[in-house]
Design an enzyme around this catalytic site. Structure first.
Site, PDB file in Angstrom:
ATOM      1  N   CYS A   1      -6.997  -8.215  -5.427  1.00  0.00           N
ATOM      2  CA  CYS A   1      -6.879  -7.041  -4.568  1.00  0.00           C
ATOM      3  C   CYS A   1      -5.421  -6.584  -4.592  1.00  0.00           C
ATOM      4  CB  CYS A   1      -7.333  -7.429  -3.161  1.00  0.00           C
ATOM      5  SG  CYS A   1      -7.299  -6.069  -2.016  1.00  0.00           S
TER       6      CYS A   1
ATOM      7  N   CYS B   1       0.868   2.197   5.273  1.00  0.00           N
ATOM      8  CA  CYS B   1      -0.089   3.279   5.001  1.00  0.00           C
ATOM      9  C   CYS B   1       0.079   4.353   6.073  1.00  0.00           C
ATOM     10  CB  CYS B   1      -1.525   2.748   5.030  1.00  0.00           C
ATOM     11  SG  CYS B   1      -2.755   4.004   4.603  1.00  0.00           S
TER      12      CYS B   1
ATOM     13  N   CYS C   1      -5.884   4.611  10.287  1.00  0.00           N
ATOM     14  CA  CYS C   1      -7.208   4.199  10.773  1.00  0.00           C
ATOM     15  C   CYS C   1      -7.011   3.198  11.920  1.00  0.00           C
ATOM     16  CB  CYS C   1      -8.019   3.564   9.642  1.00  0.00           C
ATOM     17  SG  CYS C   1      -8.169   4.648   8.217  1.00  0.00           S
TER      18      CYS C   1
ATOM     19  N   CYS D   1      -7.439  -0.764  11.444  1.00  0.00           N
ATOM     20  CA  CYS D   1      -6.764  -1.368  10.289  1.00  0.00           C
ATOM     21  C   CYS D   1      -5.357  -1.826  10.660  1.00  0.00           C
ATOM     22  CB  CYS D   1      -6.710  -0.361   9.151  1.00  0.00           C
ATOM     23  SG  CYS D   1      -5.772  -0.949   7.730  1.00  0.00           S
TER      24      CYS D   1
ATOM     25  N   CYS E   1      -6.564  -6.980   5.993  1.00  0.00           N
ATOM     26  CA  CYS E   1      -5.439  -6.605   5.141  1.00  0.00           C
ATOM     27  C   CYS E   1      -4.189  -6.366   5.990  1.00  0.00           C
ATOM     28  CB  CYS E   1      -5.790  -5.423   4.235  1.00  0.00           C
ATOM     29  SG  CYS E   1      -5.701  -3.813   4.968  1.00  0.00           S
TER      30      CYS E   1
HETATM   31  N1  SAH Z   1      -6.817   2.698   1.963  1.00  0.00           N
HETATM   32  C1  SAH Z   1      -7.973   2.438   1.211  1.00  0.00           C
HETATM   33  C2  SAH Z   1      -7.991   1.061   0.585  1.00  0.00           C
HETATM   34  C3  SAH Z   1      -7.448  -0.074   1.411  1.00  0.00           C
HETATM   35  S1  SAH Z   1      -8.400  -0.555   2.806  1.00  0.00           S
HETATM   36  C4  SAH Z   1      -9.214   2.643   2.047  1.00  0.00           C
HETATM   37  O1  SAH Z   1      -9.108   2.777   3.253  1.00  0.00           O
HETATM   38  O2  SAH Z   1     -10.291   2.710   1.452  1.00  0.00           O
HETATM   39  C5  SAH Z   1      -9.774  -1.406   2.044  1.00  0.00           C
HETATM   40  C6  SAH Z   1     -11.012  -1.491   2.910  1.00  0.00           C
HETATM   41  O3  SAH Z   1     -10.775  -2.368   4.026  1.00  0.00           O
HETATM   42  C7  SAH Z   1     -11.459  -0.168   3.488  1.00  0.00           C
HETATM   43  O4  SAH Z   1     -12.844   0.027   3.249  1.00  0.00           O
HETATM   44  C8  SAH Z   1     -11.210  -0.325   4.975  1.00  0.00           C
HETATM   45  O5  SAH Z   1     -12.141   0.445   5.716  1.00  0.00           O
HETATM   46  C9  SAH Z   1     -11.395  -1.838   5.166  1.00  0.00           C
HETATM   47  N2  SAH Z   1     -10.742  -2.402   6.349  1.00  0.00           N
HETATM   48  C10 SAH Z   1      -9.525  -2.121   6.851  1.00  0.00           C
HETATM   49  N3  SAH Z   1      -9.272  -2.864   7.945  1.00  0.00           N
HETATM   50  C11 SAH Z   1     -10.364  -3.642   8.144  1.00  0.00           C
HETATM   51  C12 SAH Z   1     -10.710  -4.644   9.117  1.00  0.00           C
HETATM   52  N4  SAH Z   1      -9.876  -4.976  10.104  1.00  0.00           N
HETATM   53  N5  SAH Z   1     -11.917  -5.256   8.997  1.00  0.00           N
HETATM   54  C13 SAH Z   1     -12.765  -4.938   7.984  1.00  0.00           C
HETATM   55  N6  SAH Z   1     -12.481  -4.030   7.036  1.00  0.00           N
HETATM   56  C14 SAH Z   1     -11.299  -3.376   7.115  1.00  0.00           C
HETATM   57 FE1  SF4 Z   2      -4.782   3.023   5.219  1.00  0.00          FE
HETATM   58 FE2  SF4 Z   2      -5.975   0.956   6.366  1.00  0.00          FE
HETATM   59 FE3  SF4 Z   2      -7.031   3.385   6.608  1.00  0.00          FE
HETATM   60 FE4  SF4 Z   2      -7.120   2.148   4.218  1.00  0.00          FE
HETATM   61  S1  SF4 Z   2      -8.132   1.498   6.104  1.00  0.00           S
HETATM   62  S2  SF4 Z   2      -6.531   4.287   4.638  1.00  0.00           S
HETATM   63  S3  SF4 Z   2      -5.163   1.021   4.302  1.00  0.00           S
HETATM   64  S4  SF4 Z   2      -5.029   2.741   7.419  1.00  0.00           S
END
Ligand code: SAH
Ligand code: SF4
Length: 354
Positions: free
Chosen positions: A109, A116, A120, A123, A338
């Site tokens: 990964c 970022c 979100c 996240c 992440c």
């Molecule tokens: N920024 C990109 C890729 C990185 S995040 C994106 O958002 O797609 C990769 C995945 O992890 C995304 O599907 C996101 O929704 C998920 N993710 C982020 N934080 C998370 C969490 N706390 N628990 C489960 N999935 C999570």
């Molecule tokens: Fe950024 Fe996290 Fe949203 Fe992916 S899930 S776009 S890493 S804030």
């Protein structure tokens, strides 16, 4: 750190750029191919040791270029073999990469940004905002580090680490092209997956550029009201526009299957009605749905749904004919959400005054 600012980072160059470099210094272009194989296929990081290259080229490369391999500043290993690495970049900034074992194949990964900007609310990476983009060479260097530390061939790359890949389009596209060059790293385009939160214009750019990788989209909600609440990007690119782009991608790629990611947040997006709406949104779409039960982290208000809810949601999709997989974050005991290793290490530094 072996990456002085005035030196060209060699592991960020495509084959075409290496040919151009050879041409510029009057060396036959055939050496570009040797250089490519040596660096990207055999992960050779000592230019002086590539004796098959003419001395003139070796001298030039040693003086004017460098191959950057990041320092591993922390690592954690889970019982299931998942390994998280914290990598120090040339300016001291740190990103995470994760090595995931899966039925004999190693998946890595990759982070595409330090932090970022998307914000979100579920996240951890979002909490510190964006520090900077990673360069193509830095992303390649994550693969080098993964390869060196695991001692095994990485089979799959997923751009699902820290950052929004399509907010760093040029460097990410360069990285994808380097990773999939058959003369070099030679990852199959089917084994490289880019995950986006849904930057619609950049998704169309991926189509136009025929970027050689798979697409994964973090849908995460079935109504604009909920998606807006958990993914602010939805205000700019709402669900209808996003799904139109996904369908355009599938059509343009000759019915290429996409991955739909759906983080399950207890009481937010995990109801039976959500499952029905999700099936409607995905009607006729060639896709695999990845359900990601929320990975909690300190300070977050969200909760992971009970196993029974996860199973019911999965079953509802499966009985509607969807291909659906529940993707438990590998290595949950090593804080697998992440951005978490980075946060924990920072807290430790603070505690120890480091
Ligand atoms: N920024 C990109 C890729 C990185 S995040 C994106 O958002 O797609 C990769 C995945 O992890 C995304 O599907 C996101 O929704 C998920 N993710 C982020 N934080 C998370 C969490 N706390 N628990 C489960 N999935 C999570
Ligand atoms: Fe950024 Fe996290 Fe949203 Fe992916 S899930 S776009 S890493 S804030």
């Amino acid at each position: 750190m072996n990456h002085p600012a005035h030196k060209t980072p060699l592991n960020g160059l495509t084959y075409e750029q290496l040919v151009e470099l050879c041409h510029r210094i009057g060396v036959k272009p055939v050496h570009a191919e040797r250089l490519l194989a040596s660096i990207f296929r055999r992960y050779n990081t000592d230019i002086g040791a590539i004796t098959e290259l003419p001395a003139a080229l070796r001298n030039y490369l040693s003086e004017c270029t460098s191959i950057f391999v990041p320092e591993c500043t922390a690592s954690q290993q889970a019982a299931d073999g998942t390994q998280k690495l914290l990598l120090g970049m040339p300016d001291g900034k740190e990103v995470e990469t994760v090595l995931i074992q899966g039925s004999g194949r190693l998946t890595q990964c990759i982070s595409t940004q330090v932090g970022c900007a998307v914000g979100c609310t579920f996240c951890l990476t979002a909490t510190a905002g964006l520090t900077r983009n990673l360069s193509a060479a830095e992303m390649v260097s994550e693969v080098f580090a993964g390869q060196h530390i695991s001692g095994r061939k990485v089979r799959n790359l997923v751009l699902m680490g820290m950052g929004e890949p399509l907010h760093n389009y040029n460097a990410v596209a360069q990285f994808v092209r380097i990773a999939t060059d058959p003369k070099g790293m030679a990852f199959s385009p089917n084994r490289v997956t880019l995950s986006t939160s849904g930057l619609v214009p950049a998704m169309y750019r991926m189509i136009d550029d025929e970027l050689p990788c798979n697409l994964a989209v973090s849908l995460n909600a079935t109504t604009d009201a909920v998606r807006e609440r958990i993914m602010p990007i939805n205000r700019k690119y709402p669900i209808a526009a996003l799904m139109k782009a996904v369908r355009a991608y599938i059509t343009a790629r000759g019915n290429k299957r996409v991955l739909i990611e759906y983080v399950l947040l207890a009481g937010v997006n995990d109801s039976a009605d959500d499952a029905v709406r999700l099936c409607e949104l995905l009607d006729g779409l060639d896709c695999t749905v990845n359900l990601l039960p929320f990975n909690p982290f300190p300070g977050s208000d969200f909760k992971r749904p009970d196993d029974a809810i996860v199973t019911a949601f999965r079953s509802a999709l499966a009985s509607a004919g969807k291909v659906v997989v529940v993707r438990e974050s590998k290595g949950r005991e090593i804080s697998a959400a992440c951005g978490q290793l980075k946060t924990e290490t920072k807290q430790q530094h603070l505690r120890t005054g480091g």
